[in-house]
Structure formats: C-alpha cells, structure tokens
Design a protein around this motif. Structure first.
Motif, PDB file in Angstrom:
ATOM      1  N   ALA A 149      33.972  73.633  24.902  1.00  0.00           N
ATOM      2  CA  ALA A 149      33.960  74.838  24.087  1.00  0.00           C
ATOM      3  C   ALA A 149      33.979  74.520  22.591  1.00  0.00           C
ATOM      4  CB  ALA A 149      35.180  75.698  24.433  1.00  0.00           C
ATOM      5  N   LEU A 150      34.147  73.254  22.225  1.00  0.00           N
ATOM      6  CA  LEU A 150      34.325  72.883  20.816  1.00  0.00           C
ATOM      7  C   LEU A 150      35.412  73.770  20.210  1.00  0.00           C
ATOM      8  CD1 LEU A 150      30.605  72.420  19.797  1.00  0.00           C
ATOM      9  CD2 LEU A 150      32.212  70.693  20.594  1.00  0.00           C
ATOM     10  N   ALA A 151      36.612  73.608  20.740  1.00  0.00           N
ATOM     11  CA  ALA A 151      37.676  74.575  20.543  1.00  0.00           C
ATOM     12  C   ALA A 151      38.176  74.754  19.125  1.00  0.00           C
ATOM     13  CB  ALA A 151      38.860  74.208  21.444  1.00  0.00           C
ATOM     14  N   ASN A 152      38.282  73.727  18.333  1.00  0.00           N
ATOM     15  CA  ASN A 152      38.829  73.900  16.997  1.00  0.00           C
ATOM     16  C   ASN A 152      37.741  74.382  16.041  1.00  0.00           C
ATOM     17  OD1 ASN A 152      41.636  73.042  17.103  1.00  0.00           O
ATOM     18  ND2 ASN A 152      40.774  71.102  17.794  1.00  0.00           N
ATOM     19  N   PRO A 153      37.966  75.516  15.415  1.00  0.00           N
ATOM     20  CA  PRO A 153      36.954  75.997  14.476  1.00  0.00           C
ATOM     21  C   PRO A 153      36.821  75.012  13.315  1.00  0.00           C
ATOM     22  CG  PRO A 153      38.797  77.546  14.651  1.00  0.00           C
ATOM     23  CD  PRO A 153      39.110  76.390  15.510  1.00  0.00           C
ATOM     24  N   SER A 154      35.621  74.686  12.946  1.00  0.00           N
ATOM     25  CA  SER A 154      35.418  73.717  11.873  1.00  0.00           C
ATOM     26  C   SER A 154      35.154  74.418  10.550  1.00  0.00           C
ATOM     27  CB  SER A 154      34.267  72.776  12.221  1.00  0.00           C
ATOM     28  OG  SER A 154      33.090  73.517  12.423  1.00  0.00           O
ATOM     29  N   LEU A 155      35.704  75.592  10.407  1.00  0.00           N
ATOM     30  CA  LEU A 155      35.558  76.327   9.160  1.00  0.00           C
ATOM     31  C   LEU A 155      36.403  75.650   8.093  1.00  0.00           C
ATOM     32  CD1 LEU A 155      36.036  79.859  10.672  1.00  0.00           C
ATOM     33  CD2 LEU A 155      33.882  78.782  10.072  1.00  0.00           C
ATOM     34  N   ARG A 156      35.895  75.584   6.904  1.00  0.00           N
ATOM     35  CA  ARG A 156      36.615  74.955   5.802  1.00  0.00           C
ATOM     36  C   ARG A 156      37.299  76.036   4.960  1.00  0.00           C
ATOM     37  NH1 ARG A 156      36.077  69.276   6.049  1.00  0.00           N
ATOM     38  NH2 ARG A 156      34.338  68.968   7.447  1.00  0.00           N
ATOM     39  N   PRO A 157      38.636  75.984   4.863  1.00  0.00           N
ATOM     40  CA  PRO A 157      39.311  76.963   4.016  1.00  0.00           C
ATOM     41  C   PRO A 157      38.805  76.862   2.575  1.00  0.00           C
ATOM     42  CG  PRO A 157      40.892  75.741   5.337  1.00  0.00           C
ATOM     43  CD  PRO A 157      39.541  75.087   5.530  1.00  0.00           C
ATOM     44  N   GLY A 158      38.698  77.976   1.920  1.00  0.00           N
ATOM     45  CA  GLY A 158      38.261  77.990   0.532  1.00  0.00           C
ATOM     46  C   GLY A 158      36.832  78.454   0.357  1.00  0.00           C
ATOM     47  N   HIS A 159      36.055  78.446   1.417  1.00  0.00           N
ATOM     48  CA  HIS A 159      34.657  78.877   1.288  1.00  0.00           C
ATOM     49  C   HIS A 159      34.542  80.386   1.228  1.00  0.00           C
ATOM     50  CE1 HIS A 159      32.674  74.933   2.834  1.00  0.00           C
ATOM     51  NE2 HIS A 159      33.418  74.762   1.778  1.00  0.00           N
ATOM     52  N   ALA A 160      35.386  81.055   1.942  1.00  0.00           N
ATOM     53  CA  ALA A 160      35.352  82.515   1.931  1.00  0.00           C
ATOM     54  C   ALA A 160      36.655  83.035   2.506  1.00  0.00           C
ATOM     55  CB  ALA A 160      34.175  83.041   2.751  1.00  0.00           C
ATOM     56  N   ILE A 161      37.014  84.225   2.092  1.00  0.00           N
ATOM     57  CA  ILE A 161      38.229  84.854   2.609  1.00  0.00           C
ATOM     58  C   ILE A 161      38.112  85.032   4.125  1.00  0.00           C
ATOM     59  CG2 ILE A 161      39.639  86.951   2.569  1.00  0.00           C
ATOM     60  CD1 ILE A 161      39.953  85.347   0.054  1.00  0.00           C
ATOM     61  N   GLY A 162      36.941  85.384   4.601  1.00  0.00           N
ATOM     62  CA  GLY A 162      36.729  85.567   6.036  1.00  0.00           C
ATOM     63  C   GLY A 162      37.001  84.297   6.823  1.00  0.00           C
ATOM     64  N   SER A 163      36.604  83.163   6.277  1.00  0.00           N
ATOM     65  CA  SER A 163      36.855  81.897   6.956  1.00  0.00           C
ATOM     66  C   SER A 163      38.345  81.613   7.064  1.00  0.00           C
ATOM     67  CB  SER A 163      36.184  80.744   6.215  1.00  0.00           C
ATOM     68  OG  SER A 163      34.790  80.875   6.262  1.00  0.00           O
ATOM     69  N   ILE A 164      39.072  81.930   6.019  1.00  0.00           N
ATOM     70  CA  ILE A 164      40.517  81.706   6.028  1.00  0.00           C
ATOM     71  C   ILE A 164      41.187  82.622   7.041  1.00  0.00           C
ATOM     72  CG2 ILE A 164      42.626  81.877   4.646  1.00  0.00           C
ATOM     73  CD1 ILE A 164      40.907  80.993   2.239  1.00  0.00           C
ATOM     74  N   VAL A 165      40.757  83.863   7.100  1.00  0.00           N
ATOM     75  CA  VAL A 165      41.325  84.810   8.065  1.00  0.00           C
ATOM     76  C   VAL A 165      41.050  84.342   9.489  1.00  0.00           C
ATOM     77  CG1 VAL A 165      41.145  87.167   8.973  1.00  0.00           C
ATOM     78  CG2 VAL A 165      41.277  86.768   6.505  1.00  0.00           C
ATOM     79  N   ILE A 166      39.833  83.913   9.756  1.00  0.00           N
ATOM     80  CA  ILE A 166      39.485  83.414  11.090  1.00  0.00           C
ATOM     81  C   ILE A 166      40.322  82.193  11.434  1.00  0.00           C
ATOM     82  CG2 ILE A 166      37.659  82.347  12.472  1.00  0.00           C
ATOM     83  CD1 ILE A 166      35.689  84.176  10.932  1.00  0.00           C
ATOM     84  N   LEU A 167      40.456  81.290  10.504  1.00  0.00           N
ATOM     85  CA  LEU A 167      41.221  80.067  10.731  1.00  0.00           C
ATOM     86  C   LEU A 167      42.689  80.371  11.014  1.00  0.00           C
ATOM     87  CD1 LEU A 167      40.849  77.029  10.776  1.00  0.00           C
ATOM     88  CD2 LEU A 167      41.413  77.005   8.356  1.00  0.00           C
ATOM     89  N   LEU A 168      43.300  81.238  10.209  1.00  0.00           N
ATOM     90  CA  LEU A 168      44.705  81.597  10.433  1.00  0.00           C
ATOM     91  C   LEU A 168      44.894  82.321  11.758  1.00  0.00           C
ATOM     92  CD1 LEU A 168      45.784  82.701   6.846  1.00  0.00           C
ATOM     93  CD2 LEU A 168      46.376  80.579   8.046  1.00  0.00           C
ATOM     94  N   THR A 169      43.945  83.191  12.087  1.00  0.00           N
ATOM     95  CA  THR A 169      44.024  83.892  13.370  1.00  0.00           C
ATOM     96  C   THR A 169      43.910  82.907  14.530  1.00  0.00           C
ATOM     97  OG1 THR A 169      43.006  85.826  12.351  1.00  0.00           O
ATOM     98  CG2 THR A 169      43.026  85.754  14.745  1.00  0.00           C
ATOM     99  N   ALA A 170      43.025  81.937  14.405  1.00  0.00           N
ATOM    100  CA  ALA A 170      42.879  80.923  15.449  1.00  0.00           C
ATOM    101  C   ALA A 170      44.151  80.093  15.575  1.00  0.00           C
ATOM    102  CB  ALA A 170      41.680  80.023  15.151  1.00  0.00           C
ATOM    103  N   PHE A 171      44.773  79.735  14.449  1.00  0.00           N
ATOM    104  CA  PHE A 171      46.041  79.000  14.492  1.00  0.00           C
ATOM    105  C   PHE A 171      47.101  79.779  15.243  1.00  0.00           C
ATOM    106  CE2 PHE A 171      45.450  76.379  10.359  1.00  0.00           C
ATOM    107  CZ  PHE A 171      44.964  75.309  11.078  1.00  0.00           C
ATOM    108  N   VAL A 172      47.278  81.040  14.858  1.00  0.00           N
ATOM    109  CA  VAL A 172      48.320  81.862  15.467  1.00  0.00           C
ATOM    110  C   VAL A 172      48.033  82.083  16.949  1.00  0.00           C
ATOM    111  CG1 VAL A 172      49.383  84.156  15.466  1.00  0.00           C
ATOM    112  CG2 VAL A 172      49.005  82.950  13.312  1.00  0.00           C
ATOM    113  N   MET A 173      46.783  82.346  17.301  1.00  0.00           N
ATOM    114  CA  MET A 173      46.428  82.572  18.699  1.00  0.00           C
ATOM    115  C   MET A 173      46.660  81.315  19.525  1.00  0.00           C
ATOM    116  SD  MET A 173      45.622  84.745  20.770  1.00  0.00           S
ATOM    117  CE  MET A 173      44.546  85.520  21.906  1.00  0.00           C
ATOM    118  N   GLU A 174      46.252  80.168  18.993  1.00  0.00           N
ATOM    119  CA  GLU A 174      46.458  78.908  19.717  1.00  0.00           C
ATOM    120  C   GLU A 174      47.932  78.656  19.965  1.00  0.00           C
ATOM    121  OE1 GLU A 174      45.668  74.122  19.210  1.00  0.00           O
ATOM    122  OE2 GLU A 174      44.474  75.513  18.031  1.00  0.00           O
TER     123      GLU A 174
END
Length: 143
Positions: A18-43
């Motif tokens: 599934a390539l489980a860890n999102p490879s989004l880089r924080p700092g590129h966009a607010i949306g990327s940070i929100v997705i990353l934090l949501t993925a952290f909390v969900m995991e």
C-alpha cells in the motif's frame, strides 16, 4: 519463534504493497501538512486501539507512539526517501522499526495497563502494520 518469524516478515510487507507512509513534504502546502498530521493521528490511534487488547495503557501508548511516529517519519523515512532506496524496502524498515519501538514501550511499566500480558513480537508487528496501513488510507483518501 519459528512460526512467528514468517508472520512478522509478512506483516512487515503488507503496508509496503500500500506504500503506507505518505511521502508528502511538510511546508509545501497547508493541505499537505493537514494530511500528514491526520495520517499520524490515525496511525497512532489504530495502533493504540490494537494494543489496548493486549492490556497496554491507552493514553501513555498513544502519546509515546505519537512522538515515536514523528521521529520515525522525520528521522528515518524522509532521509531514506532522499537516498533513492526503493519505497518497498523503506516501508519494511519503517514497519519493523515501529514494531521494535512498540516492543520496547511494552517493557516499561508506564505503558502497561492493569490487564497487561506479555507483548509478543507478532502483536507488535500486527499493530505496526495496522497503523501504517491506515495512514496510507488517510493519505489516499485526503490526498
């Protein structure tokens, strides 16, 4: 241990599909940070949810895994992605590292609940695989 090792290897490989860890880089966009934090909390939530069934303390495990997940992501996953290593190999390493972290946390009384039983390696790998798979789902759903 002979029966557990193949199961641990298999569970390490499940999130790699599934390539489980999102490879989004924080700092590129607010949306990327929100997705990353949501993925952290969900995991961490899904991993903690599984670990409750082996008697670990929900609040302490959640806090410990949240910190460990952030350190694993920023200190292991992102640098390895920059090396050009295949993502499948990186995912196996991340799930294995998270299983080791879960096993280490289980040794400390602070993370053990009242009904704690010895945490087996297979349960640590199952918990890590579940968490990483759910972080993939969040990344795909929101990304």
């Amino acid at each position: 241990m002979k029966r557990t090792l193949p199961l641990c290897v298999l569970l390490s490989a499940v999130p790699t599909v599934a390539l489980a860890n999102p490879s989004l880089r924080p700092g590129h966009a607010i949306g990327s940070i929100v997705i990353l934090l949501t993925a952290f909390v969900m995991e961490v939530t899904m991993t903690t949810g599984y670990l409750i069934f082996v008697g670990m303390s929900a609040g302490m495990v959640f806090a410990g895994l949240l910190v460990a997940n952030f350190v694993t992501y920023t200190g292991v996953l992102l640098p390895l992605l920059d090396t050009g290593m295949p993502v499948v190999v990186i995912e196996v390493l991340v799930v294995t590292l998270e299983a080791v972290i879960i096993k280490v946390l289980a040794f400390f009384f602070l993370f053990q609940g009242d009904a704690f039983v010895t945490l087996r390696w297979r349960h640590a790998f199952i918990a890590a695989a579940i968490g990483n798979t759910f972080s993939y789902g969040v990344g795909r759903l929101l990304g």
